[in-house]
Enzyme design. Structure first.
Site, PDB file in Angstrom:
ATOM      1  N   ASP A 487       8.269   4.174   1.888  1.00  0.00           N
ATOM      2  CA  ASP A 487       8.315   2.810   2.576  1.00  0.00           C
ATOM      3  C   ASP A 487       9.299   2.372   3.413  1.00  0.00           C
ATOM      4  O   ASP A 487      10.198   3.223   3.879  1.00  0.00           O
ATOM      5  CB  ASP A 487       8.510   2.043   1.204  1.00  0.00           C
ATOM      6  CG  ASP A 487       8.045   0.597   1.141  1.00  0.00           C
ATOM      7  OD1 ASP A 487       7.588   0.148   2.530  1.00  0.00           O
ATOM      8  OD2 ASP A 487       7.941  -0.309   0.147  1.00  0.00           O
ATOM      9  N   ASP A 557       0.722  -6.005   1.653  1.00  0.00           N
ATOM     10  CA  ASP A 557       1.325  -6.381   0.492  1.00  0.00           C
ATOM     11  C   ASP A 557       0.338  -7.426  -0.067  1.00  0.00           C
ATOM     12  O   ASP A 557       0.571  -7.827  -1.269  1.00  0.00           O
ATOM     13  CB  ASP A 557       2.756  -6.973   0.409  1.00  0.00           C
ATOM     14  CG  ASP A 557       3.626  -5.767   0.337  1.00  0.00           C
ATOM     15  OD1 ASP A 557       3.199  -4.664  -0.074  1.00  0.00           O
ATOM     16  OD2 ASP A 557       4.999  -5.846   0.840  1.00  0.00           O
TER      17      ASP A 557
HETATM   18  C1  GLA Z   1       7.336  -3.201  -0.004  1.00  0.00           C
HETATM   19  C2  GLA Z   1       6.020  -2.594  -0.303  1.00  0.00           C
HETATM   20  C3  GLA Z   1       5.528  -2.978  -1.537  1.00  0.00           C
HETATM   21  C4  GLA Z   1       6.425  -2.371  -2.518  1.00  0.00           C
HETATM   22  C5  GLA Z   1       8.139  -2.843  -2.424  1.00  0.00           C
HETATM   23  C6  GLA Z   1       8.875  -2.346  -3.115  1.00  0.00           C
HETATM   24  O1  GLA Z   1       7.395  -4.690  -0.048  1.00  0.00           O
HETATM   25  O2  GLA Z   1       5.225  -2.984   0.714  1.00  0.00           O
HETATM   26  O3  GLA Z   1       4.411  -2.305  -2.131  1.00  0.00           O
HETATM   27  O4  GLA Z   1       6.581  -1.044  -2.735  1.00  0.00           O
HETATM   28  O5  GLA Z   1       8.214  -2.617  -0.978  1.00  0.00           O
HETATM   29  O6  GLA Z   1      10.307  -2.803  -3.009  1.00  0.00           O
END
Ligand code: GLA
Length: 761
Positions: A487, A557
């Protein structure tokens, strides 16, 4: 020959399957672009196009001519000509390819033909991702070297084509032999001049939760550009662009696609000038960029991928899909069926421990899930998003047995474990920051900006990368981890490295990207069995550069299946569904509170990598039964979905029928033996109107048996719950399905959907 040079006419011709690209060397080494378009099969001399490539005086005044020509010879004005790779300050007033400063501060660059060679194999770019040829595939590369008329500054232009593909890969290597440093202010990967103006420009825009929405509008005079200065590709726009005829559809019309194989700041633009020519330009964004090229050094631009189709957007997309799937994505997971996973994020956020994770995994196993991903929250003292990034050791309160203990329990269930990292950032509240505050990116004497409480790590520095790499590698070595989610939750600000001299700070953004690539390459080499999925607050770094290291990227997301329609439809114009991380999440959805059936959620996730993002403990027995059916369907059709051809049928951006917006698409296996039709209604529908959808890509001589899965409703006494139903639809010929179409009825209710399997008899 795919690439040839005619000595007599001095014309270079590059053929792909369906396109031809040509340019020529004229008097005094001027390099003039001639043609890019539909394939020309005969050996005609295309040099006559140089006249068409130059605009005469009426269209261009006052004219500036190359030094060797008479003033007034407007034809030899750099701005009047179609260029291959033009220098700044020399009379080409469009976006130029190369801009910089020699040791004396002068900026004029006048690039002329120097030499060329045609070689077998694909161009490779040191430290940068690029298209490669597979064993058994033949690639051909032209290296055209240009030299500045006055100084020993060279631009080596690389053109690669691969037999069986329609894409042309371009990049440039700038070589300094001037005896002194040369400051590069802008070095684009490619420009392409096209003598045509009735184009629409398709670009992608968005924000977190709504990435890669499609914007299609007629070109206008001036420049339409998509750019990033975020240090990443960004949610705001994407580093790809399509030009197509106003009338182009999915199946007809001329289209040009351009994509940059890069994950940092970029510019992609289409510029319609006063003489009705379009210049496509792609490369590193000059904003914030400056590279000090010492004498004897070379600088490689990222690669640009160009493509042409005279059969509409569908063919253009399928070409990109094939290239990205097989000539960008690498390693075991490019071909092997990837595991169906469940991710802990939406199920538990930070609130989990070992038992909870095992419970999620055990529950998900019931509906066919094969891998549990432990998302954010497992390390350091992490209980919320304000601490511990950089400390990649297990949180003992949550994981008393460490990762090894958890991994063993997951493996004992017959499942694999995946794990989340955010390797490029650091929390100030972390042991790593307390020990090495200098690892973070900050401008001395200036308070740093934070993103999600985080600072950036200086990925330009090897010792910083090594520290994080060693921590990650330890976790991956101590336990048989099968998957990593990488990430990256912030954009770049305060670009500055303590390791760079003041006249090199303009190199930060690009060196950062090179550092990330080097880190990912090490992971790829040393842990080849690990499936890497990229992510950046959803789809903030969704690009071909990343796909070289990770064959799938978390697309957004936003896990709402109906919202995903626009996101995934937009993404599919360039990117294959095998790269689109997509999950079945809770209903109502935690982002949009929309309700959707298991089938609707599954169909949306199947137009991607298919997984789950929910807590099985909250699901009814009926839902779990349907989830198992969906997982089995996905596994059954895995190769048709991920290795077949993708056809967009009905756009979620349009009002296809008066009562509902619809998104429909189709996968067809390469041998046309099986296909999968998917349809999602985006609105509540209160009448059951009939409509027809013409299928695509089938074999018109074959007959297909159709089996339908669809959303049904229980009666009033059950509270109108939606459940998954099935029916045989009968046997139809491919020809009828493609010409007369599939007859369907809208389903009454919110976000209803239909999935139809087609098997050739
Ligand atoms: C980001 C990612 C999510 C999740 C969060 C965790 O927003 O896109 O899928 O992994 O971080 O903090």
């Amino acid at each position: 020959m795919p690439i040839s040079f005619q000595e007599k006419s001095k014309v270079f011709t590059i053929h792909t399957e369906n396109s031809t690209y040509a340019f020529m060397i004229e008097r005094l080494g001027l390099v003039t672009h001639l043609y890019y378009g539909e394939r020309i099969y005969d050996e005609s001399d295309l040099s006559y196009l140089t006249n068409a490539a130059a605009v005469g005086r009426p269209a261009l005044y006052p004219e500036i001519t190359y030094p060797e020509f008479e003033a007034g010879d407007a034809k030899y004005c750099p701005h009047a000509r179609l260029q291959e790779y033009s220098g700044f300050g020399n009379g080409d007033y469009r976006t130029t390819s190369l801009q910089g400063r020699f040791a004396d501060g002068s900026q004029t660059i006048d690039l002329r033909y120097h030499s060329h060679k045609i070689v077998e194999g694909a161009a490779s770019l040191p430290g940068l991702p690029c298209v490669y040829a597979n064993e058994g595939e033949k690639a051909h590369t032209l290296v055209l070297t240009l030299k500045d008329a006055a100084q020993e500054l060279y631009a080596e232009l690389y053109y690669t084509v691969i037999d069986g593909h329609d894409e042309l890969m371009r990049s440039a290597r700038i070589v300094n032999k001037t005896g002194a440093p040369f400051m590069i202010d802008s070095a684009l990967s490619a420009i392409v001049d096209i003598r045509k103006k009735d184009f629409d420009v398709i670009t992608f825009y968005g924000r977190q939760d709504s990435e890669r929405f499609v914007d299609r509008s007629p070109i206008r005079h001036g420049k339409i550009s998509c750019e990033s200065t975020a240090g990443l590709t960004s949610h705001f726009s994407n580093n790809s662009l399509i030009l197509c005829e106003h009338t182009a559809t999915e199946d007809s019309g001329e289209c040009y696609g351009a994509v940059l194989v890069y994950s940092g700041n970029y510019t992609v633009s289409a510029e319609l000038d006063h003489a009705e020519r379009v210049r496509l330009a792609l490369g590193i964004n000059p904003a914030g960029f400056c590279w000090k090229l010492e004498d004897g050094e070379a600088f490689d631009t990222p690669q640009a991928i160009l493509s042409y189709s005279n059969k509409g957007l569908g063919q253009l997309s399928r070409g990109f899909h094939n290239l990205i799937r097989y000539n960008i994505c690498r390693g075991k997971w490019k071909d092997a069926r990837r595991p169906v996973l469940i991710n802990s994020w939406e199920a538990a956020v930070f609130d989990f421990d070992e038992d909870k994770l095992v419970e999620i995994a055990r529950g998900a196993k019931e509906f066919g899930v094969e891998l549990l991903v432990m998302d954010d929250g497992w390390f350091g003292n992490r209980t919320w998003d304000d601490s511990s990034v950089g400390d990649w050791t297990p949180n003992k309160n949550k994981l008393p047995g460490g990762i090894t203990g958890l991994c063993k329990r997951i493996n004992d269930l017959g499942m694999d474990l995946g794990i989340w990292f955010e390797p490029e950032t650091i929390s100030e509240n972390s042991d790593l920051y307390r020990a090495h505050p200098d690892y973070s990116v900050q401008v001395p004497g200036r308070a740093p900006t934070r993103g999600r409480w985080e600072l950036l790590l200086d990925m330009t520095r090897k010792e910083v990368r090594d520290n994080i790499y060693n921590q990650v590698a330890k976790v991956l070595t101590d336990s048989p981890i099968a998957y990593v989610k990488w990430d990256m939750n912030r954009y770049i600000t305060d670009a500055y490295s303590l390791a760079l001299a003041s006249d090199q700070q303009g190199e930060f953004y690009h060196r950062y990207v090179l550092g990330v690539y080097e880190f990912m390459e090490r992971l790829h080499q040393n842990f080849p069995h690990v499936l890497l999925e990229n992510c950046s607050s959803g789809g903030g770094r969704y690009d071909v550069g990343m796909m070289y290291y990770s064959p799938q990227i978390w697309c957004s997301d936003n896990t709402c299946p109906t919202h995903r329609m626009k996101i995934q439809y937009g993404s599919s114009l360039i990117y294959p569904v095998s790269t689109m991380g997509s999950h079945v999440a809770f209903s109502p959805n935690i982002n949009t509170f929309h309700d959707a059936s298991v089938l609707t959620r599954s169909i949306s996730a199947m137009a991607g990598t298919f997984g789950f993002e929910l807590d099985p403990a909250h699901e009814s027995e009926q839902s779990k039964k349907e989830m198992l059916l969906a997982t089995n369907l996905y596994k059954k059709h895995y190769f048709t979905i991920n290795h077949g051809d993708y056809y967009r049928l009905v756009s979620p951006y349009e009002q296809a029928v008066p009562t509902s917006r619809i998104s429909a698409w189709q996968f067809v296996s390469k041998n046309q033996e099986s296909a999968l039709f998917s349809l999602v209604q985006l609105d509540n529908v209160n009448d059951s109107a009939d409509f027809f959808v013409k299928l695509k890509g089938l074999d018109s001589r074959k007959t297909y048996k159709l089996h339908r899965y669809f959303d049904s409703r229980n009666g009033k006494e059950q509270g109108f719950t939606t459940y998954l139903d099935e029916a045989e639809l009968g046997i139809f010929s491919g020809e009828v399905l493609m010409k007369a179409g599939l007859h369907l009825q809208l389903l009454r209710g919110d976000n209803m959907s239909t999935l139809i399997e087609l098997e050739a008899l």
